[in-house]
Design an enzyme around this catalytic site. Structure first.
Site, PDB file in Angstrom:
ATOM      1  N   LEU A 171     -13.435  45.239  39.986  1.00 51.55           N
ATOM      2  CA  LEU A 171     -12.483  46.111  39.306  1.00 51.55           C
ATOM      3  C   LEU A 171     -13.194  47.225  38.554  1.00 51.55           C
ATOM      4  O   LEU A 171     -12.645  48.301  38.368  1.00 51.55           O
ATOM      5  CB  LEU A 171     -11.617  45.302  38.337  1.00 51.55           C
ATOM      6  CG  LEU A 171     -10.705  44.251  38.982  1.00 51.55           C
ATOM      7  CD1 LEU A 171      -9.948  43.486  37.904  1.00 51.55           C
ATOM      8  CD2 LEU A 171      -9.743  44.895  39.959  1.00 51.55           C
ATOM      9  N   GLY A 172     -14.415  46.975  38.129  1.00 48.66           N
ATOM     10  CA  GLY A 172     -15.169  48.001  37.410  1.00 48.66           C
ATOM     11  C   GLY A 172     -16.337  47.369  36.667  1.00 48.66           C
ATOM     12  O   GLY A 172     -16.529  46.163  36.688  1.00 48.66           O
ATOM     13  N   GLY A 174     -19.184  48.018  33.057  1.00 49.44           N
ATOM     14  CA  GLY A 174     -19.558  48.754  31.856  1.00 49.44           C
ATOM     15  C   GLY A 174     -20.868  48.217  31.323  1.00 49.44           C
ATOM     16  O   GLY A 174     -21.567  47.447  31.994  1.00 49.44           O
ATOM     17  N   THR A 175     -21.198  48.597  30.105  1.00 44.88           N
ATOM     18  CA  THR A 175     -22.451  48.156  29.505  1.00 44.88           C
ATOM     19  C   THR A 175     -22.508  46.643  29.376  1.00 44.88           C
ATOM     20  O   THR A 175     -23.554  46.023  29.545  1.00 44.88           O
ATOM     21  CB  THR A 175     -22.618  48.806  28.120  1.00 44.88           C
ATOM     22  OG1 THR A 175     -22.510  50.216  28.257  1.00 44.88           O
ATOM     23  CG2 THR A 175     -23.967  48.470  27.514  1.00 44.88           C
ATOM     24  N   PHE A 176     -21.375  46.015  29.089  1.00 40.34           N
ATOM     25  CA  PHE A 176     -21.321  44.578  28.845  1.00 40.34           C
ATOM     26  C   PHE A 176     -21.493  43.747  30.110  1.00 40.34           C
ATOM     27  O   PHE A 176     -21.906  42.600  30.070  1.00 40.34           O
ATOM     28  CB  PHE A 176     -19.964  44.220  28.228  1.00 40.34           C
ATOM     29  CG  PHE A 176     -18.829  44.438  29.181  1.00 40.34           C
ATOM     30  CD1 PHE A 176     -18.419  43.433  30.041  1.00 40.34           C
ATOM     31  CD2 PHE A 176     -18.206  45.670  29.262  1.00 40.34           C
ATOM     32  CE1 PHE A 176     -17.399  43.650  30.951  1.00 40.34           C
ATOM     33  CE2 PHE A 176     -17.191  45.892  30.155  1.00 40.34           C
ATOM     34  CZ  PHE A 176     -16.783  44.882  31.001  1.00 40.34           C
ATOM     35  N   GLY A 177     -21.112  44.296  31.280  1.00 40.20           N
ATOM     36  CA  GLY A 177     -21.140  43.533  32.520  1.00 40.20           C
ATOM     37  C   GLY A 177     -20.125  44.079  33.509  1.00 40.20           C
ATOM     38  O   GLY A 177     -19.909  45.287  33.586  1.00 40.20           O
ATOM     39  N   ASP A 291     -11.585  48.540  17.637  1.00 36.76           N
ATOM     40  CA  ASP A 291     -11.798  49.409  18.801  1.00 36.76           C
ATOM     41  C   ASP A 291     -10.489  49.681  19.532  1.00 36.76           C
ATOM     42  O   ASP A 291     -10.399  49.543  20.753  1.00 36.76           O
ATOM     43  CB  ASP A 291     -12.828  48.796  19.750  1.00 36.76           C
ATOM     44  CG  ASP A 291     -13.393  49.829  20.735  1.00 36.76           C
ATOM     45  OD1 ASP A 291     -13.296  51.039  20.449  1.00 36.76           O
ATOM     46  OD2 ASP A 291     -13.923  49.428  21.785  1.00 36.76           O
TER      47      ASP A 291
END
Length: 516
Positions: A171-172, A174-177, A291
């Site tokens: 699905l996508g 990012g920095t986290f995983g 956030d």
């Protein structure tokens, strides 16, 4: 037509880069240990939509895989050759420019021993979730690594995770995983799995998120408050995996795909009621989300219809096509930065566009910072674009003053004591500085406010005619919406309305007929 025309200027965010290094021990081909330096340079994927920073959205449709399907061995080999090549083919097209400001990363990864060149956490070989050492054992026995060089899990269609979840698609990331759509073979339901990077600091952050999600589900088992619900979590080959319901796209993606057209006013009212309710629930649990932004608000259903609407300011009865959601049900997601009020507060929180002034000035923060973020989000729903489009602290404060009026004197004095570099004599904001670029000055002036109405008290000198120009009070609906947003966007957090009180605002008892 009560909503303003679609603005042409889109969000801008600065690039993020996380660069760190560590010393590790590596086993060479002869079986000898040697000390090496590992540099971890993890720029955000330039072609990933901003909404995928916290990836529980199913809006991205990746390319269809054709035979032969990549095997785990082939995927690992590609990762060893180039860590970026393993994921580049799975990423969506480049989004519209949307700059993000740099993110501070606390510390660097701890020293990690390596087995056959594969980095492992130094703390323990045992899973903190299940007590299992299977992941390390597989690698030590020479099994093919399941990670790339940056600690991201290698996604292979039809791969089984935890002997239960069959991966459908990425699905996508990012920095986290990464986040994948998967089939739960026990229930035959589709789910979303957030797969955390095999890096200690990200694993530690995921523990906090799991703790918060457990608390939310425990206190709201029927999910009346519309926060993402935890279905399952586990440790798979050194990757913390968080399983949740599979939802639709994030609100920002819907705005982007709708050419940043504003939402209808009755939809904004529905979103506002749900968001304030979700955040009020968090605050009752002594949690601050920190956030809040459109990327962290997911639609339950992506369905929409097309309508033809007039283009304001255009002659010859010009029209355009606009998408209207069939369902406004939403879920609040991403509790990785959520903070309990009594626990440690990081110095800087919130994504730039939605960051409260007390955070920028280092004055400390609490529940009111969430209220400020919600005010920014509601204005964005009304206009289609972010209220404060900047990536610099001083420029951001200058924009706030243009929109919200001058800071109250007491608040400015406190800010000057903590951040004297932003102020000049008399606790006045030091803007523009000589080094300010022409473009920066231009963007701040675009938020220009007119004269302050003398009837306002110092605590109310917050939202002036610029906001009135944005939310033109042409009828009772806009007047009530303007008043609610004005009370959410106040410089001094001590005078900002709480989300609980905001739910009682007359705006929510105002009937709004369906419109485009």
């Amino acid at each position: 037509m009560h909503t303003p025309p679609v603005a042409t200027r889109k969000r801008k965010r600065a690039h993020q880069y996380t660069v760190s290094y560590s010393e590790v021990q590596e086993v060479d081909s002869a079986g000898r240990l040697r000390e090496v330096i590992v540099i971890e340079d993890t720029p955000p994927p330039s072609t990933v939509s901003p909404s995928t920073t916290h990836m529980l959205s199913a809006s991205y449709q990746p390319p269809i895989y054709s035979a032969p399907i990549r095997t785990r061995a082939r995927a690992a080999a590609e990762a060893q050759a180039s860590s970026s090549s393993a994921s580049s083919a799975l990423l969506p097209p480049p989004p519209k420019k949307r700059k993000r400001d740099p993110v501070d990363v606390a510390g660097t990864p701890a020293k990690k021993p390596a087995v056959n060149g594969h980095l492992q956490p130094s703390s323990t070989n045992k899973s903190w979730a299940t007590g299992s050492g299977a992941a390390t054992d597989e690698i030590s026995k020479g099994a093919v690594p399941c990670d790339d060089k940056e600690g991201h899990y290698l996604i292979v269609p039809d791969d089984m995770i935890y002997k239960r979840y069959r991966i459908v698609r990425l699905l996508g990331q990012g920095t986290f995983g990464k986040v994948v759509e998967a089939l739960d073979t026990e229930t035959n339901n589709r789910v979303a799995i957030k797969i955390i990077r095999a890096i200690p600091k990200y694993r530690d952050a995921s523990r906090i998120e799991v703790r918060v999600l457990h608390k939310l589900k425990e206190r709201d088992p029927t999910n009346r408050h519309k926060c993402i619900h935890l279905l399952h979590w586990f440790d798979h080959k050194n990757h913390i995996c968080i399983v949740s319901e599979l939802l639709g796209m994030c609100v920002y993606d819907f705005l982007k795909e709708n050419d940043f057209a504003p939402f209808p006013r009755h939809h904004i009212q529905s979103f506002a009621r749900q968001l304030l309710g979700s955040v009020a629930f968090l605050h009752e649990l002594h949690l601050i989300h920190t956030d809040l932004k459109p990327e962290n608000i997911l639609l339950v259903n992506n369905g929409y219809k097309y309508v033809t609407v007039p283009v304001p300011g255009k002659r010859n009865n010009a029209t355009r096509v606009k998408r209207i959601l069939n369902d406004t049900d939403i879920r609040l997601i991403d509790f990785g930065s959520a903070t309990f009020e009594e626990e440690y507060h990081s110095t800087v929180v919130s994504t730039r566009h939605y960051r409260a002034p007390e955070i920028i000035l280092g004055l400390g923060w609490s529940y009111p910072c969430d209220a400020f973020s919600l005010g920014c989000i509601l204005v964005e729903f009304f206009t289609g674009v972010a209220l404060f489009q900047t990536h610099d602290n001083l420029e951001h404060l200058a924009m706030m003053e243009q929109v919200m009026g001058k800071m109250p004197e007491s608040f400015a004095r406190s800010g000057a004591r903590h951040k004297p570099e932003y102020f000049k004599e008399g606790s006045k904001l030091d803007w523009p500085k000589p080094k300010a670029t022409r473009q920066s000055r231009k963007e701040v002036k675009a938020c220009r406010a007119l004269s302050v109405r003398p009837s306002l008290s110092s605590s109310e000198i917050s939202i002036l005619t610029v906001l009135q120009d944005i939310i033109s009070p042409t009828d009772n609906i806009n007047k009530q919406f303007y008043d609610l947003v004005k009370k959410l966007l106040i410089f001094d957090p001590a005078h900002r309305i709480s989300v609980k009180d905001a739910l009682q605002h007359p705006y929510f008892s105002t009937h709004i007929a369906e419109e485009s």
